[in-house]
Design a protein around this motif. Structure first.
Motif, PDB file in Angstrom:
ATOM      1  N   THR A   7      51.563  40.439  48.612  1.00 25.09           N
ATOM      2  CA  THR A   7      52.028  39.046  48.741  1.00 25.09           C
ATOM      3  C   THR A   7      53.221  38.963  48.017  1.00 25.09           C
ATOM      4  O   THR A   7      53.806  37.783  47.581  1.00 25.09           O
ATOM      5  CB  THR A   7      50.894  38.116  47.900  1.00 25.09           C
ATOM      6  OG1 THR A   7      50.769  38.685  46.616  1.00 25.09           O
ATOM      7  CG2 THR A   7      49.705  38.371  48.930  1.00 25.09           C
ATOM      8  N   LEU A  46      52.777  30.288  43.030  1.00 24.76           N
ATOM      9  CA  LEU A  46      53.833  30.879  43.690  1.00 24.76           C
ATOM     10  C   LEU A  46      54.935  31.110  42.519  1.00 24.76           C
ATOM     11  O   LEU A  46      54.990  30.197  41.950  1.00 24.76           O
ATOM     12  CB  LEU A  46      54.454  30.124  44.634  1.00 24.76           C
ATOM     13  CG  LEU A  46      55.916  30.499  45.525  1.00 24.76           C
ATOM     14  CD1 LEU A  46      55.459  31.737  46.427  1.00 24.76           C
ATOM     15  CD2 LEU A  46      56.372  29.513  46.454  1.00 24.76           C
ATOM     16  N   LEU A  66      61.498  27.703  51.143  1.00 30.12           N
ATOM     17  CA  LEU A  66      60.197  28.673  51.483  1.00 30.12           C
ATOM     18  C   LEU A  66      60.142  27.904  52.990  1.00 30.12           C
ATOM     19  O   LEU A  66      60.043  26.688  53.392  1.00 30.12           O
ATOM     20  CB  LEU A  66      58.954  28.154  50.733  1.00 30.12           C
ATOM     21  CG  LEU A  66      57.884  28.569  51.188  1.00 30.12           C
ATOM     22  CD1 LEU A  66      57.891  29.985  50.640  1.00 30.12           C
ATOM     23  CD2 LEU A  66      56.509  27.999  50.534  1.00 30.12           C
ATOM     24  N   ILE A 102      52.299  26.997  46.449  1.00 23.19           N
ATOM     25  CA  ILE A 102      52.652  26.845  47.454  1.00 23.19           C
ATOM     26  C   ILE A 102      52.664  25.580  48.177  1.00 23.19           C
ATOM     27  O   ILE A 102      51.316  24.779  47.908  1.00 23.19           O
ATOM     28  CB  ILE A 102      51.857  27.730  48.435  1.00 23.19           C
ATOM     29  CG1 ILE A 102      52.441  29.157  48.142  1.00 23.19           C
ATOM     30  CG2 ILE A 102      52.342  27.482  50.168  1.00 23.19           C
ATOM     31  CD1 ILE A 102      51.606  30.097  48.673  1.00 23.19           C
ATOM     32  N   THR A 106      52.608  24.328  54.592  1.00 29.57           N
ATOM     33  CA  THR A 106      52.423  25.887  54.697  1.00 29.57           C
ATOM     34  C   THR A 106      51.497  26.004  55.779  1.00 29.57           C
ATOM     35  O   THR A 106      50.355  26.460  55.519  1.00 29.57           O
ATOM     36  CB  THR A 106      52.448  26.426  53.605  1.00 29.57           C
ATOM     37  OG1 THR A 106      53.354  25.939  52.581  1.00 29.57           O
ATOM     38  CG2 THR A 106      52.742  28.023  53.508  1.00 29.57           C
ATOM     39  N   GLY A 130      56.822  35.825  44.791  1.00 27.25           N
ATOM     40  CA  GLY A 130      55.652  36.191  45.549  1.00 27.25           C
ATOM     41  C   GLY A 130      54.489  35.236  45.216  1.00 27.25           C
ATOM     42  O   GLY A 130      54.630  34.565  43.855  1.00 27.25           O
ATOM     43  N   VAL A 131      53.460  35.392  45.793  1.00 26.39           N
ATOM     44  CA  VAL A 131      52.111  34.591  45.293  1.00 26.39           C
ATOM     45  C   VAL A 131      51.439  35.554  44.139  1.00 26.39           C
ATOM     46  O   VAL A 131      51.596  36.742  43.975  1.00 26.39           O
ATOM     47  CB  VAL A 131      51.088  34.746  46.389  1.00 26.39           C
ATOM     48  CG1 VAL A 131      49.822  34.287  45.876  1.00 26.39           C
ATOM     49  CG2 VAL A 131      51.738  34.185  47.580  1.00 26.39           C
ATOM     50  N   THR A 132      50.955  34.727  43.105  1.00 31.33           N
ATOM     51  CA  THR A 132      50.457  35.429  41.941  1.00 31.33           C
ATOM     52  C   THR A 132      48.994  34.920  41.598  1.00 31.33           C
ATOM     53  O   THR A 132      48.682  34.008  42.371  1.00 31.33           O
ATOM     54  CB  THR A 132      51.194  35.254  40.629  1.00 31.33           C
ATOM     55  OG1 THR A 132      51.214  33.610  40.361  1.00 31.33           O
ATOM     56  CG2 THR A 132      52.888  35.331  40.963  1.00 31.33           C
ATOM     57  N   ASN A 135      50.484  31.843  36.920  1.00 32.46           N
ATOM     58  CA  ASN A 135      51.597  31.960  36.380  1.00 32.46           C
ATOM     59  C   ASN A 135      51.615  31.558  34.780  1.00 32.46           C
ATOM     60  O   ASN A 135      50.925  30.781  34.630  1.00 32.46           O
ATOM     61  CB  ASN A 135      52.862  30.950  37.147  1.00 32.46           C
ATOM     62  CG  ASN A 135      53.047  31.263  38.483  1.00 32.46           C
ATOM     63  OD1 ASN A 135      52.782  32.467  38.744  1.00 32.46           O
ATOM     64  ND2 ASN A 135      53.651  30.335  39.311  1.00 32.46           N
TER      65      ASN A 135
END
Length: 139
Positions: A7, A46, A66, A102, A106, A130-132, A135
């Motif tokens: 990701t 994100l 995005l 995100i 989407t 990227g996707v985490t 955060n």
């Protein structure tokens, strides 16, 4: 925060001119009759973070967007979020670009980031995105 190779959109990607993320995330096919919007429901973290300071001979700025598309080649991408233009002086290591999740909209199969350099080119600067799993928040 935890980043996953599957990701990750950009891994310390150098951005000196307008470009797109090195990687594209495939959100998978959508069954006939179903509608997707991964921005709805529980927020999906994100991360877009500067990992090397940006520099330019002039007053360089960078805009992040995005994008989604049902075509892996992004022949007609839809932009679901765009940042304001950020000046090189603000693009220092550790700078996190908002949104932290995100966004709604989407809703197509493939997702990527687009980086637009203005008043450039940049002579240095890198981004990891990227996707985490979540955060870090120091606030």
């Amino acid at each position: 925060m935890i980043l996953d190779q599957q990701t990750l959109l950009s891994d310390a990607q150098a951005i000196t001119v307008t470009a797109v993320s090195t990687n594209v995330i495939d959100l998978g096919p959508i069954a006939s009759g179903l509608v997707r919007d991964i921005g709805k429901g529980k927020p999906i973290p994100l991360l877009i973070q500067v990992t090397e300071a940006f520099a330019a001979a002039g007053a360089g700025t960078l805009t992040f967007a995005l994008q989604v598309d049902n075509d892996v080649a992004f022949g007609s991408p839809t932009t679901v979020w765009t940042s304001a233009a950020i000046g090189k002086a603000e693009l220092i290591p550790g700078k996190v670009i908002i949104p932290e999740f995100i966004p709604r909209g989407t809703n197509e199969r493939y997702m990527r980031l687009s980086y637009t350099v203005a008043t450039g080119p940049m002579t240095a600067g890198k981004v990891t995105a990227g996707v985490t799993m979540g955060n870090q928040s120091n606030g």
